[in-house]
Design an enzyme around this catalytic site. Sequence first.
Site, short mmCIF file in Angstrom:
data_model
loop_
_atom_site.label_atom_id
_atom_site.label_comp_id
_atom_site.label_asym_id
_atom_site.label_seq_id
_atom_site.Cartn_x
_atom_site.Cartn_y
_atom_site.Cartn_z
N CYS A 41 0.83 -1.21 0.00
CA CYS A 41 0.00 0.00 0.00
C CYS A 41 0.87 1.26 0.00
CB CYS A 41 -0.95 0.00 1.19
SG CYS A 41 -2.17 -1.33 1.10
N THR A 42 1.94 1.23 0.76
CA THR A 42 2.85 2.37 0.76
C THR A 42 3.47 2.54 -0.62
OG1 THR A 42 3.33 2.08 3.11
CG2 THR A 42 4.94 3.34 1.82
#
Length: 149
Positions: A41-42
């Site tokens: 997600c990062t």
Amino acid sequence: MVDQVQFKSAAYHNGETQRFSFDGKGLTVLAFFPGAFTGACTEEMCNFRDSMSDFNEMDTEVIGISVDTPFALEEFAEQNELNFTLVSDTSKEISRNYDVDTVMPGLEYEVANRAVFLVKDGEVIYEERIDDPTNLPDMERLKEEIREV
């Protein structure tokens, strides 16, 4: 199929946590992601950050959406210098409306599947749904879809 593209929720927007309203006007990328501070997600949100000049040139807004709290999203945005709105979907209503809600195996916790929707003037004109949370959206294909609009 999405019943209603519009939504209201808390969000980290323009450098502060505030009430945010999405009306569907213009051209917008909605990027659903399972959770802040996770590796994939990062990476995904940083890919959007790094592509913002392209999206700005194409007059396209980017909105990230997860079930994280607005305070977690604020910290996530600040740590990663994210330069777009992050919407907190703690009620999971937005995720359910876009049919991307799922339960994390083994955790029994509801999150949003990774997915990207391109909304133009209140209508979803492109979507990419990703079942494997370790996979990322095809950023080049998304940009090509925007160029074709």
